[in-house]
Design a protein around this motif. Structure first.
Motif, mmCIF file in Angstrom:
data_model
loop_
_atom_site.group_PDB
_atom_site.id
_atom_site.type_symbol
_atom_site.label_atom_id
_atom_site.label_comp_id
_atom_site.label_asym_id
_atom_site.label_seq_id
_atom_site.Cartn_x
_atom_site.Cartn_y
_atom_site.Cartn_z
ATOM 1 N N PHE A 67 -0.608 11.792 0.493
ATOM 2 C CA PHE A 67 -0.952 11.975 -0.908
ATOM 3 C C PHE A 67 0.305 11.786 -1.746
ATOM 4 N N ASN A 68 0.135 11.479 -3.018
ATOM 5 C CA ASN A 68 1.287 11.339 -3.901
ATOM 6 C C ASN A 68 2.051 12.651 -3.978
ATOM 7 N N PHE A 69 3.322 12.544 -4.335
ATOM 8 C CA PHE A 69 4.240 13.682 -4.307
ATOM 9 C C PHE A 69 3.687 14.889 -5.069
ATOM 10 N N LYS A 85 0.868 -1.181 0.000
ATOM 11 C CA LYS A 85 0.000 0.000 0.000
ATOM 12 C C LYS A 85 0.902 1.227 0.000
ATOM 13 N N PHE A 86 1.125 1.782 -1.189
ATOM 14 C CA PHE A 86 2.173 2.782 -1.375
ATOM 15 C C PHE A 86 2.003 4.001 -0.479
ATOM 16 N N ASN A 87 0.791 4.481 -0.300
ATOM 17 C CA ASN A 87 0.567 5.727 0.432
ATOM 18 C C ASN A 87 0.240 5.521 1.904
ATOM 19 N N ILE A 121 6.153 15.771 2.738
ATOM 20 C CA ILE A 121 5.199 16.066 3.810
ATOM 21 C C ILE A 121 5.875 16.836 4.940
ATOM 22 N N ILE A 122 7.040 16.365 5.372
ATOM 23 C CA ILE A 122 7.734 16.996 6.498
ATOM 24 C C ILE A 122 8.205 18.398 6.128
ATOM 25 N N ARG A 153 12.768 4.466 -2.366
ATOM 26 C CA ARG A 153 13.030 5.835 -2.813
ATOM 27 C C ARG A 153 11.775 6.709 -2.875
ATOM 28 N N LEU A 154 10.749 6.275 -3.594
ATOM 29 C CA LEU A 154 9.567 7.119 -3.780
ATOM 30 C C LEU A 154 8.817 7.346 -2.470
ATOM 31 N N ARG A 155 8.793 6.335 -1.632
ATOM 32 C CA ARG A 155 8.140 6.500 -0.328
ATOM 33 C C ARG A 155 8.875 7.546 0.518
ATOM 34 N N LEU A 156 10.209 7.480 0.511
ATOM 35 C CA LEU A 156 10.970 8.440 1.302
ATOM 36 C C LEU A 156 10.797 9.856 0.760
#
Length: 330
Positions: free
Chosen positions: A87-89, A60-62, A181-182, A172-175
């Protein structure tokens, strides 16, 4: 429309609004969130937490599991956890009524836990998020969905003040998603650790990394596969003297390592020219606390152990070598 006004006018406007109105205005866009966060942070409400760790949810990517340690006296065994989503980038943040209900429920849960800890400082267990949500299911239940609410991380982040944040095992994409977000919502963390041993930034991520406030100002520990711009990244972040644990460091990166300014480093797997590395090390004369290299392959045809031993014996470095790889330099 108001978010397009100059910052000076917006600051004057904030003086004529109450906290609830300022808090609502903050969600207009990222610029307004930054202005409110810097000038009227109390409008967002502050959730004091000792430490947070974020773990990706598989397939679950997000979605992530956010584990919360409420104070330093409570062991991780009694930490609580909550499912959050991002949410996606590149997606526009669009919160639903259900998302807002889920966040308000989570905020009440935090208040409940903090109150419980004040009244019962020696407690052995804490109510879980799932139990609390189930006890208040009349507030959030919707037809066809009886799962515990998943809370939007973008609503939690601006309100958090925590001693530590640790990000685990993200690709990578998750980070990049979490960094966005941060950076966008200005969570306050005194120490940040990135422990993602399989993650590697690509060349296209260099500008994102260079512009990340989180990486430049808050990270004290990095664990990742060496990106192509590893040395530049080390120089960028060495103001806080973070500790690095790097995988698959390449020979050309080893040659530049003495000029990186890194004090604490552990390299696990890679390759180097021992002659070139030692030459650069002695020429640059860096300040080092501890550098450790494990399973690093020497690319030189000849080991030249006695020559290197003689060079290092005349330097101020304390060092040991084991087998045919440079094992540790202190």
């Amino acid at each position: 429309m108001i978010s397009n006004f100059p910052a000076e006018i917006l600051l004057i406007t904030l003086k004529h609004l109450n906290l609830a109105e300022i808090g609502q205005l903050a969600w207009t866009d990222k610029r307004m969130m930054q202005i409110v966060k810097r000038n009227a942070p109390t409008a967002l409400g502050r959730m004091g937490i000792y430490s947070i760790s974020i773990h990706p949810v598989q397939f679950k990517f997000n979605e992530y599991t956010m584990k919360i340690k409420w104070n330093s006296e409570i062991t991780c065994k009694y930490a609580t956890s909550v499912q959050v989503f991002t949410f996606n980038f590149d997606d526009k943040v669009t919160l639903t009524k259900y998302d807002i209900v889920a966040f308000n429920l989570f905020r009440n849960y935090c208040i409940s836990i903090k109150r419980h800890l004040r009244e019962n400082p020696e407690c052995g267990t804490l109510m879980t998020w799932e139990t609390y949500a189930d006890n208040h299911r009349h507030l959030w239940i919707k037809k066809g969905d009886e799962h515990t609410p998943i809370v939007p991380l973008c609503m939690i982040m601006p309100r958090i003040e925590a001693r530590r944040l640790t990000i685990y095992n993200c690709k990578r994409l998750r980070l990049l998603n979490l960094m966005n977000i941060i950076d966008s919502y200005f969570g306050i963390f005194h120490e940040i650790s990135i422990r993602c041993f399989e993650m590697q930034f690509s060349d296209t991520d260099k500008s994102i990394v260079e512009n990340s406030r989180m990486l430049r100002k808050g990270v004290r520990f990095f664990e990742m596969v060496a990106p192509p711009f590893a040395i530049e990244m080390m120089k960028m972040t060495n103001k806080l003297n973070p500790e690095w644990q790097i995988y698959h460091f390449q020979s050309e990166q080893f040659s530049l390592l003495p000029y990186s300014g890194v004090l604490k480093l552990s390299v696990r797997e890679g390759s180097l020219s021992i002659h070139e590395f030692i030459t650069c090390l002695l020429l640059s004369n860096p300040i080092i606390e501890t550098w450790k290299f494990y399973n690093v392959k020497n690319m030189d045809d000849l080991w030249g152990h006695h020559t290197i031993e003689e060079l290092l014996s005349n330097s101020r470095l304390k060092w040991t070598m084991k087998n045919v790889s440079l094992h540790e330099i202190e």
